[in-house]
Design a protein around this motif. Sequence first.
Motif, PDB file in Angstrom:
ATOM      1  N   LEU A 209      52.188 -24.984  -2.163  1.00 55.75           N
ATOM      2  CA  LEU A 209      50.767 -25.292  -2.285  1.00 55.75           C
ATOM      3  C   LEU A 209      50.573 -26.537  -3.129  1.00 55.75           C
ATOM      4  O   LEU A 209      51.378 -26.847  -3.996  1.00 55.75           O
ATOM      5  CB  LEU A 209      50.025 -24.127  -2.946  1.00 55.75           C
ATOM      6  CG  LEU A 209      50.103 -22.784  -2.246  1.00 55.75           C
ATOM      7  CD1 LEU A 209      49.486 -21.706  -3.129  1.00 55.75           C
ATOM      8  CD2 LEU A 209      49.389 -22.845  -0.913  1.00 55.75           C
ATOM      9  N   LEU A 210      49.473 -27.216  -2.889  1.00 48.00           N
ATOM     10  CA  LEU A 210      49.048 -28.336  -3.702  1.00 48.00           C
ATOM     11  C   LEU A 210      47.649 -28.003  -4.202  1.00 48.00           C
ATOM     12  O   LEU A 210      46.713 -27.875  -3.423  1.00 48.00           O
ATOM     13  CB  LEU A 210      49.035 -29.622  -2.864  1.00 48.00           C
ATOM     14  CG  LEU A 210      48.785 -30.932  -3.581  1.00 48.00           C
ATOM     15  CD1 LEU A 210      49.893 -31.211  -4.592  1.00 48.00           C
ATOM     16  CD2 LEU A 210      48.719 -32.066  -2.580  1.00 48.00           C
ATOM     17  N   LEU A 211      47.522 -27.820  -5.511  1.00 47.15           N
ATOM     18  CA  LEU A 211      46.242 -27.504  -6.144  1.00 47.15           C
ATOM     19  C   LEU A 211      45.776 -28.785  -6.812  1.00 47.15           C
ATOM     20  O   LEU A 211      46.320 -29.163  -7.855  1.00 47.15           O
ATOM     21  CB  LEU A 211      46.392 -26.395  -7.193  1.00 47.15           C
ATOM     22  CG  LEU A 211      46.588 -24.962  -6.694  1.00 47.15           C
ATOM     23  CD1 LEU A 211      47.863 -24.793  -5.915  1.00 47.15           C
ATOM     24  CD2 LEU A 211      46.582 -24.029  -7.865  1.00 47.15           C
ATOM     25  N   GLY A 212      44.837 -29.494  -6.198  1.00 50.68           N
ATOM     26  CA  GLY A 212      44.510 -30.828  -6.687  1.00 50.68           C
ATOM     27  C   GLY A 212      45.735 -31.696  -6.492  1.00 50.68           C
ATOM     28  O   GLY A 212      46.152 -31.932  -5.369  1.00 50.68           O
ATOM     29  N   ASP A 213      46.369 -32.141  -7.588  1.00 52.22           N
ATOM     30  CA  ASP A 213      47.603 -32.927  -7.521  1.00 52.22           C
ATOM     31  C   ASP A 213      48.801 -32.155  -8.044  1.00 52.22           C
ATOM     32  O   ASP A 213      49.839 -32.724  -8.329  1.00 52.22           O
ATOM     33  CB  ASP A 213      47.455 -34.209  -8.357  1.00 52.22           C
ATOM     34  CG  ASP A 213      46.429 -35.151  -7.774  1.00 52.22           C
ATOM     35  OD1 ASP A 213      46.295 -35.181  -6.536  1.00 52.22           O
ATOM     36  OD2 ASP A 213      45.764 -35.845  -8.554  1.00 52.22           O
ATOM     37  N   TYR A 214      48.682 -30.852  -8.194  1.00 53.66           N
ATOM     38  CA  TYR A 214      49.706 -30.007  -8.801  1.00 53.66           C
ATOM     39  C   TYR A 214      50.371 -29.194  -7.708  1.00 53.66           C
ATOM     40  O   TYR A 214      49.724 -28.359  -7.072  1.00 53.66           O
ATOM     41  CB  TYR A 214      49.016 -29.100  -9.822  1.00 53.66           C
ATOM     42  CG  TYR A 214      49.903 -28.233 -10.666  1.00 53.66           C
ATOM     43  CD1 TYR A 214      50.330 -28.665 -11.914  1.00 53.66           C
ATOM     44  CD2 TYR A 214      50.275 -26.968 -10.243  1.00 53.66           C
ATOM     45  CE1 TYR A 214      51.117 -27.858 -12.714  1.00 53.66           C
ATOM     46  CE2 TYR A 214      51.061 -26.153 -11.036  1.00 53.66           C
ATOM     47  CZ  TYR A 214      51.475 -26.610 -12.277  1.00 53.66           C
ATOM     48  OH  TYR A 214      52.246 -25.805 -13.066  1.00 53.66           O
TER      49      TYR A 214
ATOM     50  N   PHE B 208      44.818 -11.606  -7.653  1.00 53.98           N
ATOM     51  CA  PHE B 208      44.698 -12.281  -8.938  1.00 53.98           C
ATOM     52  C   PHE B 208      44.170 -13.688  -8.703  1.00 53.98           C
ATOM     53  O   PHE B 208      44.236 -14.209  -7.583  1.00 53.98           O
ATOM     54  CB  PHE B 208      46.025 -12.304  -9.705  1.00 53.98           C
ATOM     55  CG  PHE B 208      47.128 -13.094  -9.041  1.00 53.98           C
ATOM     56  CD1 PHE B 208      47.323 -14.441  -9.336  1.00 53.98           C
ATOM     57  CD2 PHE B 208      47.994 -12.486  -8.149  1.00 53.98           C
ATOM     58  CE1 PHE B 208      48.344 -15.159  -8.740  1.00 53.98           C
ATOM     59  CE2 PHE B 208      49.015 -13.190  -7.548  1.00 53.98           C
ATOM     60  CZ  PHE B 208      49.193 -14.534  -7.853  1.00 53.98           C
ATOM     61  N   THR B 209      43.620 -14.275  -9.757  1.00 47.38           N
ATOM     62  CA  THR B 209      43.062 -15.628  -9.665  1.00 47.38           C
ATOM     63  C   THR B 209      43.953 -16.610 -10.409  1.00 47.38           C
ATOM     64  O   THR B 209      44.678 -16.250 -11.330  1.00 47.38           O
ATOM     65  CB  THR B 209      41.642 -15.692 -10.250  1.00 47.38           C
ATOM     66  OG1 THR B 209      41.677 -15.224 -11.604  1.00 47.38           O
ATOM     67  CG2 THR B 209      40.668 -14.866  -9.428  1.00 47.38           C
ATOM     68  N   VAL B 210      43.868 -17.876  -9.978  1.00 45.61           N
ATOM     69  CA  VAL B 210      44.639 -18.968 -10.574  1.00 45.61           C
ATOM     70  C   VAL B 210      43.665 -20.080 -10.935  1.00 45.61           C
ATOM     71  O   VAL B 210      42.774 -20.408 -10.154  1.00 45.61           O
ATOM     72  CB  VAL B 210      45.699 -19.502  -9.578  1.00 45.61           C
ATOM     73  CG1 VAL B 210      46.464 -20.677 -10.168  1.00 45.61           C
ATOM     74  CG2 VAL B 210      46.647 -18.397  -9.152  1.00 45.61           C
ATOM     75  N   GLY B 211      43.829 -20.656 -12.110  1.00 44.99           N
ATOM     76  CA  GLY B 211      42.995 -21.778 -12.537  1.00 44.99           C
ATOM     77  C   GLY B 211      43.348 -22.197 -13.948  1.00 44.99           C
ATOM     78  O   GLY B 211      44.256 -21.642 -14.566  1.00 44.99           O
TER      79      GLY B 211
ATOM     80  N   ASN C 106      47.505 -25.413 -16.796  1.00 49.08           N
ATOM     81  CA  ASN C 106      46.819 -26.459 -17.537  1.00 49.08           C
ATOM     82  C   ASN C 106      47.096 -27.820 -16.887  1.00 49.08           C
ATOM     83  O   ASN C 106      48.091 -28.476 -17.192  1.00 49.08           O
ATOM     84  CB  ASN C 106      47.274 -26.447 -18.992  1.00 49.08           C
ATOM     85  CG  ASN C 106      46.446 -27.380 -19.844  1.00 49.08           C
ATOM     86  OD1 ASN C 106      45.372 -27.792 -19.438  1.00 49.08           O
ATOM     87  ND2 ASN C 106      46.945 -27.711 -21.006  1.00 49.08           N
ATOM     88  N   HIS C 107      46.225 -28.210 -15.971  1.00 46.86           N
ATOM     89  CA  HIS C 107      46.350 -29.495 -15.275  1.00 46.86           C
ATOM     90  C   HIS C 107      44.950 -29.986 -14.954  1.00 46.86           C
ATOM     91  O   HIS C 107      44.094 -29.212 -14.544  1.00 46.86           O
ATOM     92  CB  HIS C 107      47.168 -29.320 -13.996  1.00 46.86           C
ATOM     93  CG  HIS C 107      47.631 -30.601 -13.407  1.00 46.86           C
ATOM     94  ND1 HIS C 107      46.874 -31.298 -12.500  1.00 46.86           N
ATOM     95  CD2 HIS C 107      48.759 -31.317 -13.606  1.00 46.86           C
ATOM     96  CE1 HIS C 107      47.534 -32.391 -12.146  1.00 46.86           C
ATOM     97  NE2 HIS C 107      48.677 -32.418 -12.813  1.00 46.86           N
ATOM     98  N   ASP C 108      44.719 -31.280 -15.137  1.00 46.22           N
ATOM     99  CA  ASP C 108      43.377 -31.846 -14.975  1.00 46.22           C
ATOM    100  C   ASP C 108      42.778 -31.679 -13.578  1.00 46.22           C
ATOM    101  O   ASP C 108      41.568 -31.641 -13.432  1.00 46.22           O
ATOM    102  CB  ASP C 108      43.373 -33.335 -15.328  1.00 46.22           C
ATOM    103  CG  ASP C 108      43.555 -33.568 -16.816  1.00 46.22           C
ATOM    104  OD1 ASP C 108      43.341 -32.621 -17.597  1.00 46.22           O
ATOM    105  OD2 ASP C 108      43.918 -34.691 -17.194  1.00 46.22           O
ATOM    106  N   THR C 109      43.602 -31.614 -12.545  1.00 49.13           N
ATOM    107  CA  THR C 109      43.055 -31.535 -11.189  1.00 49.13           C
ATOM    108  C   THR C 109      42.904 -30.099 -10.690  1.00 49.13           C
ATOM    109  O   THR C 109      42.567 -29.884  -9.532  1.00 49.13           O
ATOM    110  CB  THR C 109      43.910 -32.347 -10.194  1.00 49.13           C
ATOM    111  OG1 THR C 109      45.229 -31.792 -10.159  1.00 49.13           O
ATOM    112  CG2 THR C 109      43.972 -33.807 -10.582  1.00 49.13           C
TER     113      THR C 109
END
Length: 122
Positions: free
Chosen positions: A69-74, A4-7, A17-20
């Motif tokens: 995990l760190l996705l951008g700043d999340y 599955f994909t995350v974004g 829903n996060h800007d980074t």
Amino acid sequence: MTSFTVGRGEQADVRLNHDTISRLHLRVTLVSPGAYLVEDLGSANGTWLLRDERRFPLTAERLGARDLLLLGDYSIELAQLLDAYQQGAQPARPTPDADSNTRDPFSRYIRSEDGRYVRKPK
């Protein structure tokens, strides 16, 4: 579940829903019971593995459900993404981290010319 994909985009299976976070940020694939291949899909702000208060860049790595995990700043645990996918791709909540003590998580960041968030110079 095979993958599955995350974004943050509508085409992602799990939406955060996060800007980074990029529209399609990463893909998670089950490779064996309890082991998952996590692949960054060319995200603008990167995907990082957090271990022992250090972060390591992640392009494609075999991980366990309890890895952070760190996705951008999340920041989020892989297990939370797996749960969100199994519950119909509802948004997952971020894992509290050391930077969560501030009211505005972006107070220490500025947006660069290429659209990425970087720390403000001291």
